[in-house]
Design an enzyme around this catalytic site. Structure first.
Site: not given
Ligand code: PSU
Ligand code: MN
Length: 303
Positions: A25, A159
């Site tokens: 990604e 996390k």
């Molecule tokens: N969690 C992490 N590091 C990240 C992300 C999530 O520990 O970089 C990024 C990933 O690309 C994940 C996105 O798909 O954040 C999720 O965002 P949201 O919580 O806005 O859906």
């Protein structure tokens, strides 16, 4: 093939020949880490995948074209530019139609990997159900894509900025397996343990490849999560990191940060306030995930 979708020749040829390919990604590059660590990480991860015998395919949107496989100029742009849109499923059509750049989340990357025919994807952590989701409804789109798209996602768990218990419940409801890789417990990204037990465990890449084959041979929809604990040597102290996460969550609440801005805000707050220790852990777990994903892709290509 769709005119918005461009596969790098090396990736297209590998897929046509049935060779192992690992998707990566780009939100982690543009919104997950600072420059220049993000650029070095993106390049090193690709090297690790090559050394393990697979072809890396980092996915992003450049000038309204979805690129599967990026060159050095693309990686530099994604690492340095301040106005790269964070693109989840609901943003894809917009960013293509406006011919903009976009960094893809787990959600968008899974969709694109599946369009390209890639079935293994390495990331750091998946999104999930946020801690106050019962009030805010903030549940990452990543979970819906996991429910629907046939890609095996290798991560270091999630996390504890998230509610890990609710995230597991959501995935169970959606029929998505979380496989503990050499562990019985859900890893919490910075730490190897979370206190949440997993029901399914596998101990080798070959076993995971056989699970992919078995599940998808039945036409069962949806992805597979492989939860790979951070290498023990790089694990953070649980009390230290959990205290920071609590403070970060409180800061986000006070500043009324919500929607797609919340996860990047929490990541950068934790990085700033851990004096870089969280970044070091993030890099090491990403390298381990790339290695495992490549091993799974190699094993899957032999079935
Ligand atoms: N969690 C992490 N590091 C990240 C992300 C999530 O520990 O970089 C990024 C990933 O690309 C994940 C996105 O798909 O954040 C999720 O965002 P949201 O919580 O806005 O859906
Ligand atoms: Mn969200």
């Amino acid at each position: 093939m769709n005119p918005y979708l461009h596969l790098m020749p090396e990736v297209r040829e590998a897929l046509a020949a049935g060779k192992p390919v690992v998707a990566l990604e780009s939100t982690i590059i543009s919104h997950g880490m600072p420059y220049p660590e993000n650029l070095n990480m993106a390049k090193h991860v690709e090297t690790i995948i090559r050394e393990a015998g697979a072809i890396p395919a980092t996915i992003a949107i450049i000038n309204g074209i979805i690129k599967v496989g990026l060159d050095d100029d693309d990686l530099l742009l994604l690492s340095k530019s301040q106005d790269i849109m964070k693109v989840s499923k609901r943003d894809l059509g917009y960013v293509l139609s406006k011919q903009q750049h976009g960094a893809t989340t787990v959600s968008a990357t899974m969709l694109i990997a599946a369009m390209a025919g890639i079935s293994v994807f390495a990331t750091g952590g998946i999104g999930g159900v946020h801690r106050n989701a019962p009030e805010t409804f903030d549940i990452s789109r990543d979970l819906e894509e996991l429910a629907q798209v046939e890609v095996c996602v290798v991560c270091a768990g999630a996390k504890s900025i998230l509610d890990l218990g609710l995230t597991l419940e959501f995935l169970e409801t959606k029929g998505v397996e979380i496989i503990g890789y050499q562990t019985n417990e859900l890893p919490a990204f910075y730490t190897r343990t979370s206190g949440h037990q997993l029901d399914l465990r596998l101990d080798s890449a070959a076993e995971i490849a056989r699970l992919m084959q078995a599940k998808w041979s039945l036409g069962l929809t949806g992805g597979i999560v492989v939860a790979n604990p951070i290498p023990a040597a790089h694990e953070m102290d649980a009390d230290f990191i959990n205290h920071l996460i609590d403070q970060a969550t409180a800061a986000a609440g006070k500043q009324d940060i919500k929607g797609k801005a919340l996860t990047p805000f929490l990541l950068s707050w934790i990085k700033e306030n851990s004096k870089g220790a969280s970044l070091k852990a993030n890099l090491e777990l990403m390298f381990a995930n790339a290695r495992l994903a490549a091993d799974i892709a190699v094993a899957h290509s032999k079935l």
